[in-house]
Scaffold this active site. Structure first.
Site, PDB file in Angstrom:
ATOM      1  N   GLU A   1     -17.846  14.538  44.185  1.00 15.78           N
ATOM      2  CA  GLU A   1     -17.387  15.924  44.109  1.00 15.78           C
ATOM      3  C   GLU A   1     -16.375  16.230  45.212  1.00 15.78           C
ATOM      4  O   GLU A   1     -15.380  16.941  44.992  1.00 15.78           O
ATOM      5  CB  GLU A   1     -18.573  16.875  44.211  1.00 15.78           C
ATOM      6  CG  GLU A   1     -18.235  18.335  43.963  1.00 15.78           C
ATOM      7  CD  GLU A   1     -17.753  18.581  42.540  1.00 15.78           C
ATOM      8  OE1 GLU A   1     -16.686  19.209  42.384  1.00 15.78           O
ATOM      9  OE2 GLU A   1     -18.427  18.129  41.595  1.00 15.78           O
TER      10      GLU A   1
ATOM     11  N   GLU B   1      -7.749  17.267  43.676  1.00 13.08           N
ATOM     12  CA  GLU B   1      -7.243  18.496  43.056  1.00 13.08           C
ATOM     13  C   GLU B   1      -6.332  19.257  44.015  1.00 13.08           C
ATOM     14  O   GLU B   1      -5.252  19.730  43.620  1.00 13.08           O
ATOM     15  CB  GLU B   1      -8.411  19.381  42.635  1.00 13.08           C
ATOM     16  CG  GLU B   1      -9.150  18.898  41.396  1.00 13.08           C
ATOM     17  CD  GLU B   1     -10.239  19.866  40.973  1.00 13.08           C
ATOM     18  OE1 GLU B   1     -10.551  20.783  41.768  1.00 13.08           O
ATOM     19  OE2 GLU B   1     -10.768  19.700  39.868  1.00 13.08           O
TER      20      GLU B   1
END
Length: 233
Positions: free
Chosen positions: A66, A73
């Site tokens: 994660e 991102e």
């Protein structure tokens, strides 16, 4: 001294990254909640050392995936704000890595917990009476997770220095409480809490935390360990 300062800064930056991900990513909050629940559950199951390692590895893998996904991102968003097929691929691949790690954790959970939680074998759900060390380690990890979660509530200071909860106080009082339960000796317990108080005092004198933040940390550490020892034993 400069090397020590740089090491502290590096550690501080790493904690900043963990806190940012927890604070900004909804999925990370879910991962943390599940991690605390699973770690708490391991206290009641007679897991082997290999099974415990598998559980720890699975939790770490999901959280790491994660964090890497978030880093990729943000990097892509920094490079371009317009739609780009390559940017989409980068984000999709990163999200796929998180999915694979999550599926891996589900498989591990199935292999480790299913037989013990199956209604027909529910009798295997036993309390572990002679694993003080396991209870202590799980308690410390859960305390750390709560401290990290608490740090997300504070806009001031760095995540190593300052914050709503003093992590040093929480850990020191958690350790002192564990020592008291394990030793069952009043003198040893008293000395342990005196050391914890010295740690708490140093945080206040160094103006790193306020008295209230140190008290919150101490209460958190004591409550987590006490709850685990009372429930398990």
């Amino acid at each position: 001294m400069e090397k020590n300062t740089n090491l502290i800064k590096t550690f501080n930056y790493a904690i900043d990254g963990i806190i940012y991900t927890l604070k900004s990513q909804r999925n990370m909050k879910i991962h943390y909640a599940i991690a605390i629940l699973v770690l708490f559950l391991t206290l009641f199951l007679n897991l082997s050392r290999i099974e415990i390692i598998a559980v720890f590895f699975s939790i770490s893998l999901v959280i790491l995936s994660e964090m890497f996904n978030t880093a990729i991102e943000k990097t892509v968003d920094l490079v371009t704000t317009e739609y780009n097929p390559l940017a989409k691929i980068a984000k999709d691949v990163a999200a796929g890595a998180v999915l694979i790690s999550a599926l891996n954790s589900i498989m591990v959970a199935y292999l480790v917990f299913f037989d013990r939680l199956n209604p027909s074998t529910l009798s295997l759900l036993i309390k572990i009476k002679n694993q003080d060390v396991h209870v202590t380690i799980i308690g410390i990890i859960i305390t750390l997770l709560f401290v990290v979660a608490g740090k997300t509530l504070s806009p001031k200071g760095s995540h190593v220095q300052g914050g709503v909860v003093s992590g040093h106080a929480a850990l020191s009082f958690a350790l002192a409480t564990s020592i008291g339960y394990i030793s069952e000796n009043a003198l040893v317990a008293t000395l342990s809490f005196m050391l914890a108080l010295l740690v708490a005092q140093s945080r206040i004198e160094g103006r790193i935390h306020t008295l209230r933040e140190v008290i919150y940390g101490g209460i958190l550490g004591i409550l987590v360990i006490t709850l685990l020892f009372k429930v398990v034993f």
